[in-house]
Design an enzyme around this catalytic site. Structure first.
Site, PDB file in Angstrom:
ATOM      1  N   PRO A  67      40.847  41.147  35.837  1.00  9.77           N
ATOM      2  CA  PRO A  67      41.654  40.100  35.174  1.00  9.77           C
ATOM      3  C   PRO A  67      40.902  38.790  34.975  1.00  9.77           C
ATOM      4  O   PRO A  67      41.502  37.788  34.603  1.00  9.77           O
ATOM      5  CB  PRO A  67      42.812  39.903  36.165  1.00  9.77           C
ATOM      6  N   GLU A  68      39.577  38.769  35.200  1.00 10.00           N
ATOM      7  CA  GLU A  68      38.867  37.490  35.200  1.00 10.00           C
ATOM      8  C   GLU A  68      38.902  36.777  33.849  1.00 10.00           C
ATOM      9  O   GLU A  68      39.197  35.584  33.795  1.00 10.00           O
ATOM     10  CB  GLU A  68      37.405  37.679  35.637  1.00 10.00           C
ATOM     11  N   VAL A  69      38.565  37.479  32.778  1.00  3.40           N
ATOM     12  CA  VAL A  69      38.516  36.794  31.476  1.00  3.40           C
ATOM     13  C   VAL A  69      39.877  36.197  31.126  1.00  3.40           C
ATOM     14  O   VAL A  69      39.953  35.019  30.739  1.00  3.40           O
ATOM     15  CB  VAL A  69      37.949  37.732  30.381  1.00  3.40           C
TER      16      VAL A  69
ATOM     17  N   GLY B 253      40.202  33.014  32.833  1.00  5.14           N
ATOM     18  CA  GLY B 253      39.324  31.941  32.390  1.00  5.14           C
ATOM     19  C   GLY B 253      37.837  32.104  32.604  1.00  5.14           C
ATOM     20  O   GLY B 253      37.065  31.230  32.233  1.00  5.14           O
TER      21      GLY B 253
END
Lengths: 247, 246
Positions: B128-130, B133
């Site tokens: 879920p990083e992108v 941010g």
């Protein structure tokens, strides 16, 4: 030992050493190397199929022949086998492996050294080298080129044998067909390739060779050296003695 | 926080911070490094299983922990976590991840940094990083080694969460099990590896090391730098502030 027949522009080489489970002995390897050389320069041939008589495609090294060797001779023998299999990747003509029954150890290496691989669901694919005590001494670059390094390492650890269906899922084999049709489907594939413009097929093979076979020689040399080291280990020596070697 | 058990010649390392969904903070990462080095040097250990206590494998970096740090500190922590994940690949012994429940963000990457991955088919796999941010700051070489660069990039864009089955199809997972079956399958697999000749198992890991890990250190340095840049943008800052306040 090795027979050749022709169907249209497709040459079919059949390994015929059923009493040695089609193992890659010195004589067979020399015959294969010579046959590839002849076919490469035969204008009547546009594609090559490598097949084998029952019971299976190839059981790898010929243990009976190894029994008469010492470890250094065995390493040289494996290096020579590796050289002949690597040369398949640098032929201009496409080579299709028809893998029925089983492909074991060097038999897996030989199959993945070919450009295209046809197999069937129940076919047994297995690399027993690590359980025997050593790293396979060649073909690991072709294996990695097909399945990637992570799955290649898993297959080499060989904690489980796999079926043709799994080999196909892993992209170790390109086509999965019924058992009885492996050779005829491989020949049909050879015929489709033979019907294509030859220069375009050859250019395609040549273009991808650096990506698929580029590092193969260095990889084989390193694997052979690690293989030699592993053969000095107690477990490996016990296996080699079981084969009949005096180590 | 981190439990180390033994079953014959198999070491079982369990992430045990269930209240933080087994997310990683500095202490857990340091404990992992210490445990891995010790087990690698222990001649009685032939294979290592890495697992998480319920509810799941690992939820990645502990955002509550990093949300309280200055940016330079966050980047240093993520670099240390990356060093720990690369260490898995450089050990002489095979490491098997056992994934139940979820493997998210850094937990996803931690699992695929292991040599072999067992997952229940219902486990949730997601990066879920992108969306929150930033680029994943470490371990992307492990992702590329398993699925290739194009699929790795797609996974980082994180357009969808995967289940174990999807992860298996992509080559992220080697063995699928029923829910609740991952530990048994991972331990059985470790047992099969432990029964093989040690020198040949280790030689195999060493032989494939250049291909599996080749540019991992450079990748981690570059990803960390991109991560630092991303963290200065408003989307990432909002995420960090939200978690830091909790």
């Amino acid at each position: 030992m090795l027979s050749r027949r022709q169907q249209g522009a497709v040459a079919i080489l059949t390994i015929d050493r059923p009493n040695r489970r089609n193992a890659l002995g010195t004589e067979l390897m020399q015959a294969l190397g010579a046959a590839f050389d002849v076919l490469e320069h035969d204008d009547g041939v546009a594609a090559i199929v490598v097949s084998a008589s029952a019971p299976g495609f190839c059981a790898g090294s010929d243990l009976k022949e190894l029994a008469a060797m010492d470890i250094a001779q065995m390493c040289r023998h494996e290096a020579e086998t590796a050289r002949i299999v690597r040369a398949i990747g640098f032929l201009e003509k496409p080579v299709v492996a028809a893998v029925s029954g089983f492909a074991l150890g060097g038999g897996v290496g030989f199959a993945v050294g070919c450009d295209l691989v046809v197999t069937h669901a129940e076919c047994r694919w297995h690399m027993p080298e690590v359980p025997n005590g050593w790293l396979p001494p060649w073909a690991l670059a072709s294996l990695s080129a097909r399945v990637g390094p992570v799955a290649a390492r898993r297959l080499v650890w060989a904690s489980e044998p796999i079926t043709g269906t799994e080999a196909h899922q892993l992209k170790l084999a390109d086509y999965l067909v019924p058992h009885g049709d492996v050779e005829s489907e491989a020949i049909a594939l050879g015929e489709r390739l033979a019907a294509l413009p030859r220069v375009a097929v050859a250019s395609t093979k040549r273009f991808f060779a650096p990506l698929i076979n580029g590092g193969a020689e260095a990889s084989d040399m390193l694997a052979n050296r690690i293989f030699a080291e592993n053969c000095q280990d107690a477990t490996a020596k016990a296996t080699l003695r079981k084969f009949g070697m005096r180590v | 926080m981190l439990d180390v058990g033994r079953r014959d010649r198999i070491a079982i390392v369990s992430l045990n911070r269930p209240e933080r969904r087994n997310a990683m903070d500095r202490d857990l990462v340091a404990a992992l490094v210490q445990a891995l080095r010790r087990l690698d040097a222990d001649p009685g250990v032939a294979a290592i299983v890495l697992r998480g206590e319920a509810p799941g494998f690992c939820a990645g970096s502990d955002l509550k922990f990093i949300g309280r740090l200055a940016l330079e500190e966050i980047c240093r922590f993520e670099a240390e976590t990356g060093d720990m994940a690369r260490l898995l690949g450089f050990l002489g012994k095979p490491v098997i991840a056992s994934v139940e429940g979820f493997a998210l963000g850094g937990g996803f990457i931690l699992a695929i940094s292991c040599d072999l991955v067992v997952s229940s088919h219902s486990a949730r796999w997601h990066l879920p990083e992108v969306p929150i941010g930033w680029l994943t700051p470490w371990g992307l070489q492990a992702l590329v080694a398993r699925v290739g660069a194009v699929a790795a990039r797609k996974l980082c864009f994180a357009s969808e969460a995967l289940d174990g089955r999807d992860a298996g199809r992509l080559g992220l997972v080697d063995h699928l099990t029923e829910p609740g079956g991952a530990d048994d399958a991972a331990i059985a697999l470790a047992g099969r590896l432990a029964a093989l000749p040690v020198a040949a198992v280790s030689a195999t890991k060493r032989f494939f090391m250049p291909d599996v890990l080749n540019r991992s250190e450079v990748f981690d340095a570059q990803a960390n730098e991109a991560f630092a840049g991303n963290c200065r943008h408003p989307a990432a800052r909002a995420t960090l502030e939200r978690f830091g306040r909790r």
